[in-house]
Design a protein around this motif. Structure first.
Motif, short mmCIF file in Angstrom:
data_model
loop_
_atom_site.label_atom_id
_atom_site.label_comp_id
_atom_site.label_asym_id
_atom_site.label_seq_id
_atom_site.Cartn_x
_atom_site.Cartn_y
_atom_site.Cartn_z
N LYS A 29 1.09 -1.38 -0.04
CA LYS A 29 -0.02 -0.06 -0.13
C LYS A 29 1.07 1.45 0.11
O LYS A 29 0.65 2.14 -0.85
CB LYS A 29 -0.88 -0.11 1.18
N PHE A 30 1.85 1.15 0.92
CA PHE A 30 2.81 2.45 0.91
C PHE A 30 3.43 2.51 -0.58
O PHE A 30 3.68 3.64 -1.05
CB PHE A 30 3.93 2.16 1.78
N SER A 31 3.83 1.33 -1.08
CA SER A 31 4.52 1.57 -2.54
C SER A 31 3.58 2.13 -3.45
O SER A 31 4.12 2.83 -4.44
CB SER A 31 4.86 0.14 -2.85
N SER A 32 2.29 1.87 -3.34
CA SER A 32 1.63 2.63 -4.48
C SER A 32 1.51 3.93 -4.31
O SER A 32 1.35 4.64 -5.32
CB SER A 32 0.18 1.88 -4.20
N GLY A 33 1.74 4.66 -3.27
CA GLY A 33 1.83 6.07 -3.01
C GLY A 33 3.22 6.58 -2.76
O GLY A 33 3.61 7.81 -2.81
N SER A 34 4.25 5.76 -3.25
CA SER A 34 5.71 6.14 -3.39
C SER A 34 6.47 6.06 -4.61
O SER A 34 5.66 5.27 -5.60
CB SER A 34 6.23 5.34 -2.32
N LEU A 35 7.58 6.31 -4.77
CA LEU A 35 8.50 6.04 -5.94
C LEU A 35 9.27 4.84 -5.60
O LEU A 35 10.22 4.87 -4.50
CB LEU A 35 9.37 7.22 -6.21
N ARG A 36 9.14 3.84 -6.29
CA ARG A 36 9.78 2.62 -6.09
C ARG A 36 10.93 2.29 -6.99
O ARG A 36 10.80 2.56 -8.07
CB ARG A 36 8.70 1.36 -6.33
N PHE A 37 12.06 2.50 -6.52
CA PHE A 37 13.21 2.11 -7.28
C PHE A 37 13.66 0.58 -7.45
O PHE A 37 13.72 -0.08 -6.37
CB PHE A 37 14.64 2.72 -6.23
N THR A 38 13.86 0.33 -8.58
CA THR A 38 14.01 -1.05 -8.87
C THR A 38 15.40 -1.50 -9.12
O THR A 38 16.09 -2.49 -9.18
CB THR A 38 13.13 -1.45 -10.12
N ASN A 39 16.21 -0.53 -8.90
CA ASN A 39 17.84 -0.54 -8.91
C ASN A 39 18.50 0.02 -7.78
O ASN A 39 19.51 0.47 -8.21
CB ASN A 39 18.23 -0.03 -10.30
N GLY A 40 17.80 0.04 -6.53
CA GLY A 40 18.38 0.66 -5.32
C GLY A 40 19.13 -0.59 -4.55
O GLY A 40 18.70 -1.59 -4.62
N HIS A 41 20.33 0.09 -4.20
CA HIS A 41 21.13 -0.82 -3.47
C HIS A 41 21.51 -0.72 -2.06
O HIS A 41 21.70 0.75 -1.79
CB HIS A 41 22.54 -1.34 -4.24
N SER A 42 21.82 -1.47 -1.23
CA SER A 42 22.58 -1.45 -0.05
C SER A 42 24.16 -1.22 -0.52
O SER A 42 24.52 -1.73 -1.62
CB SER A 42 22.44 -2.57 1.00
N SER A 43 25.14 -0.77 0.42
CA SER A 43 26.44 -0.66 0.15
C SER A 43 27.21 -2.06 0.23
O SER A 43 28.30 -2.05 -0.48
CB SER A 43 27.09 0.39 0.93
N ASP A 44 26.67 -2.92 1.04
CA ASP A 44 27.11 -4.20 1.25
C ASP A 44 26.38 -5.27 1.34
O ASP A 44 25.27 -5.05 1.45
CB ASP A 44 28.06 -4.16 2.55
N GLY A 45 26.73 -6.39 1.17
CA GLY A 45 26.13 -7.71 1.15
C GLY A 45 25.82 -8.01 2.85
O GLY A 45 25.18 -9.18 3.16
N VAL A 46 26.22 -7.52 3.75
CA VAL A 46 25.98 -7.57 5.08
C VAL A 46 25.77 -6.28 6.04
O VAL A 46 25.88 -5.39 5.34
CB VAL A 46 27.07 -8.23 5.99
N CYS A 47 25.48 -6.61 7.25
CA CYS A 47 24.67 -5.55 8.25
C CYS A 47 25.51 -4.47 8.48
O CYS A 47 25.11 -3.02 8.28
CB CYS A 47 24.34 -6.22 9.18
N SER A 48 26.52 -4.69 9.25
CA SER A 48 27.30 -3.26 9.80
C SER A 48 27.95 -2.45 8.71
O SER A 48 27.54 -1.13 8.88
CB SER A 48 28.57 -3.72 10.65
N PRO A 49 28.49 -2.84 7.73
CA PRO A 49 28.86 -1.97 6.72
C PRO A 49 27.90 -1.09 5.73
O PRO A 49 27.84 0.00 5.66
CB PRO A 49 29.69 -2.65 5.80
#
Length: 565
Positions: A79-99
Motif C-alpha cells: 500500500k505504501f509503495s502505491s503512493g511512493s516512488l519505487r526504485f527497482t535498482n536501489g542498493h545497499s552498500s554491502d552484502g551484510v549488516c554493519s557496513p
C-alpha cells in the motif's frame, strides 16, 4: 530514564501506551523542512516485498493478517509503495549488516574505515570516527529534532567498574556504567534501541538520558501487555538485574547477558510504539523531526508473536507478516498521506533494507514457494545483485510522483539527496561517496556531470562496481565474494566462494542480463576487454588501488538541485 527533551514535557511515554492513533496533525507544515523517517529492514530481500513481485507461497485461507486471494506477505508495504516512488535498482552498500548501516548513516563507504570485511557484534567497539558526518548531524544542524529507535550495529563502548574499556564478553563489563560511542554520540538527540542484531547479546534496551547526556542499559526497558507497552518501569540496570540467556531450540539467538523482562518477540511492537510516541510529541511541540528506525527483522531470530503464527503458513513468512504489520503501525502514526493536514503530508519516508535475504530463510522460503531474492543471483553476503539489490521506496506527498524508476543508486545517496533538499552544500569530507538523486525524485534529468559509478561490497571484502548508467557491472573476483553456497537467478544452489581478485573477473550487462547468468569475460571480444579495463581502472580510483580498499575517491560532482528558492 528521562526522555529526549521534547518528550519529557509533552509525551505520555510514562505508563501504558497502546498503538492506537488519533488523526496525526502536522504541526510542522514547512515544506522546506519536511519531516523525515528512515525505515530500515534487516535481511529483507528484493523478492520479500510484494510490490516487487507476487509471492508464490500459498496463503492460508484463515490468515488473520493476509488476504488469501492476494499473493503478498507485505500488504502494508505494498500500500505504501502505491503512493511512493519505487526504485527497482536501489542498493545497499554491502552484502551484510554493519557496513551497510554505517554507509547509510554517513554516505561514506565502510571499507574506507578499519572494517574491511565482515560485521561487528553486540560488544564490538565502533569503527565510526567521532567526527564523521552523519545524517543525524545533517538534520540536527538544520533545527530538527533527531532520534533513532532500534538496532545500531556500528559498534559502541562498554566499560568495567573502574571505567576502563571492556568490550569483551568475559564477565568484566559493568552494565551500570554509561555506554559511549552510541547513536546519541553520533548526531541523534535521542536513542532507544539495541546495540546489534536480535541474535546478539546483550539482550536489553538502551536509552539516552536528556539531562545527563548518558546512555544506559535498561532494566524493564519496555513491558508489553497485549496491545499496550509500558515504558514507565524502566531504570538503569545493574549487573545484579541481568541474567544469562542460554541458546535454546525455540529459535537462534546466541547465549549471553539479558534483561529477564526482554522478550524477543515483542521488539517490533515496542519499537513501533516508541516511534508513534515520538511523532506525537514532535507534533505537539511543532518541531521538524528526523527519526531513523532500523528494525531487527526479518533477520534471525524469527521471533514471531503468537498472534502472527500461521498467518503465512511458514515461520519466515509469519515473521515477514509481523514486520510488515508493525511497519504499518509506524506509518499509521503519520496519518493519511492524502490528507493535507496530516503529518504524513509533510514527511519524507525512505524504506529500504541492509542486504538480501539470509541463506536459511531463502531455502525455507523456496520450500514454501516464496522467492526472497526475487529474479536475482546471490543472497546475503554476496555482491551479486541478490545480495545488495533491495527494497527501496521514497514517499513525499505533493513532491514525489508515485511510480517506478530504474535509476541506479545506493543508500548513502539519501544523505546527499536530503542535503540538497535543505539547500546544504556538503563539504568535501561529508558523505564523500554519495550522489544526490533529488532530480529523479522531482522528475528531472540527472546532471550531465555525474559520479562515474558506485561500489557494491561483499562480506569477505570483494569489490564490484556498477557504472553510472546501471548497465555494466564488474566484480573483482571469480565468485560472489560472500557465501560458500548460494543461489543463482533460477534459485539453483551453486557452490562458489570464488577467489577475491581472482581471474577471470566477472563482467555483466545488467540491462540485458540482470540475473548475472552470462559472464562476458569467459569468451570476451576486444570491446568487452576494453570495457573490463575501463571499469577496473575506475574501481581502483574509487577504492584506492588496495585489495581491501582505502581512501581513494568517488569523485562526486556537487551540483545541487534547487528545489526551494
Amino acid at each position: 530514564m528521562n526522555q529526549q527533551p521534547v518528550l519529557s514535557a509533552l509525551l505520555g511515554t510514562i505508563g501504558l501506551t497502546a498503538i492506537t492513533f488519533p488523526s496525526a496533525y502536522a504541526a510542522n507544515m514547512d515544506k522546506t523542512k519536511p519531516n523525515v523517517i528512515i525505515l530500515y529492514y534487516d535481511d529483507m530481500g528484493y523478492g520479500d516485498m510484494g510490490a516487487n513481485g507476487a509471492t508464490g507461497a500459498t496463503i492460508p485461507k484463515d490468515s488473520k493478517f493476509l488476504d488469501a486471494s492476494v499473493p503478498t506477505l507485505t500488504p502494508h508495504l505494498d500500500k505504501f509503495s502505491s503512493g511512493s516512488l519505487r526504485f527497482t535498482n536501489g542498493h545497499s552498500s554491502d552484502g551484510v549488516c554493519s557496513p551497510s548501516r554505517y554507509s547509510l548513516v554517513t554516505g561514506h563507504y565502510s571499507w574506507r574505515t578499519r572494517l574491511k570485511k565482515g560485521v561487528g557484534g553486540g560488544y564490538t567497539p565502533t569503527f565510526m570516527d567521532e567526527d564523521r558526518f552523519s545524517v543525524g548531524e545533517l538534520f540536527r544542524s538544520h533545527g530538527y529534532e533527531t532520534a533513532m529507535v532500534g538496532k545500531w550495529h556500528i559498534g559502541m563502548s562498554f566499560f568495567d567498574a573502574e571505567g576502563k574499556p571492556a568490550n569483551d564478553k568475559k564477565g568484566v563489563i559493568d552494565f551500570a556504567q554509561p555506554v559511549k560511542n552510541t547513536p546519541a554520540h553520533r548526531g541523534f538527540d535521542y536513542w532507544f534501541g539495541t546495540p546489534a542484531s536480535l541474535d546478539m547479546p546483550p539482550y536489553a534496551w538502551l536509552e539516552s538520558d536528556a539531562e545527563s547526556g548518558e546512555v544506559h542499559v535498561l532494566y524493564k526497558g519496555a513491558i508489553v501487555d497485549g496491545d499496550e507497552v509500558d515504558f514507565s518501569q524502566a531504570r538503569p540496570a545493574t549487573n545484579a538485574d541481568l541474567v544469562h540467556y542460554e541458546q535454546n531450540s525455540d529459535f537462534f539467538a546466541r547465549s549471553g547477558i539479558k534483561d529477564p523482562t526482554f522478550v524477543f518477540q515483542d521488539y517490533l511492537q515496542i519499537q513501533a510504539q516508541k516511534v508513534a510516541n515520538l511523532i506525537e510529541g514532535y507534533n505537539a511541540a511543532d518541531k521538524p523531526f528526523m527519526i531513523y528506525v532500523p528494525m531487527p527483522a526479518p533477520h534471525d531470530p524469527h521471533a514471531v508473536q503468537e498472534k502472527f503464527k500461521g498467518s503465512a503458513g511458514f515461520t519466515y513468512g509469519d515473521y515477514l507478516v509481523q514486520t510488515d504489520y508493525y511497519t504499518g503501525k509506524i506509518l499509521d502514526a503519520l496519518g493519511d498521506a492524502d490528507d493535507p493536514d496530516s503529518t504524513a503530508a509533510n514527511t519524507v519516508v525512505f524504506i529500504s533494507s541492509d542486504n538480501g535475504p539470509e541463506v536459511g530463510a531463502s531455502h525455507r522460503s523456496l520450500v514454501a514457494g516464496h522467492d526472497a531474492n526475487g529474479p536475482f543471483k546471490g543472497i546475503k553476503r554476496d555482491n551479486w545483485e541478490g545480495g545488495t539489490r533491495v527494497p527501496f521506496l521514497i514517499r513525499w506527498p505533493g513532491i514525489v510522483e508515485p511510480g517506478t524508476t530504474d535509476h541506479p543508486c545506493w543508500q548513502g545517496d539519501f544523505v546527499a539527496t536530503m542535503a540538497d533538499v535543505l539547500n546544504y552544500e556538503l563539504k568535501a569530507d561529508e558523505a564523500p561517496d554519495a550522489e544526490s538523486f533529488l532530480p529523479v525524485l522531482v522528475g528531472k534529468p540527472m546532471p550531465k556531470q555525474r559520479r562515474a559509478g558506485f561500489i557494491e561490497h561483499s562480506h569477505r571484502g570483494q569489490f564490484a562496481i556498477i557504472d553510472y548508467t546501471g548497465e555494466w557491472k564488474l566484480l573483482d573476483g571469480t565468485g560472489g565474494g560472500g557465501n560458500a553456497e548460494t543461489l543463482d537467478a533460477e534459485n539453483q544452489v551453486i557452490e562458489n566462494f570464488g577467489e577475491i581478485c581472482g581471474a577471470p573477473r566477472q563482467l555483466y550487462n545488467l540491462k540485458k542480463d540482470p540475473g548475472e547468468r552470462v559472464n562476458l569475460l569467459l569468451d570476451p571480444t576486444p570491446e568487452i576487454l576494453r570495457k573490463e579495463q575501463e571499469l577496473y581502472t575506475l574501481l581502483n580510483k574509487i577504492r584506492g588501488d588496495d585489495k581491501l580498499g582505502s581512501e581513494g575517491s568517488s569523485n562526486v560532482p556537487r551540483i545541487p538541485t534547487k528545489l526551494f528558492n
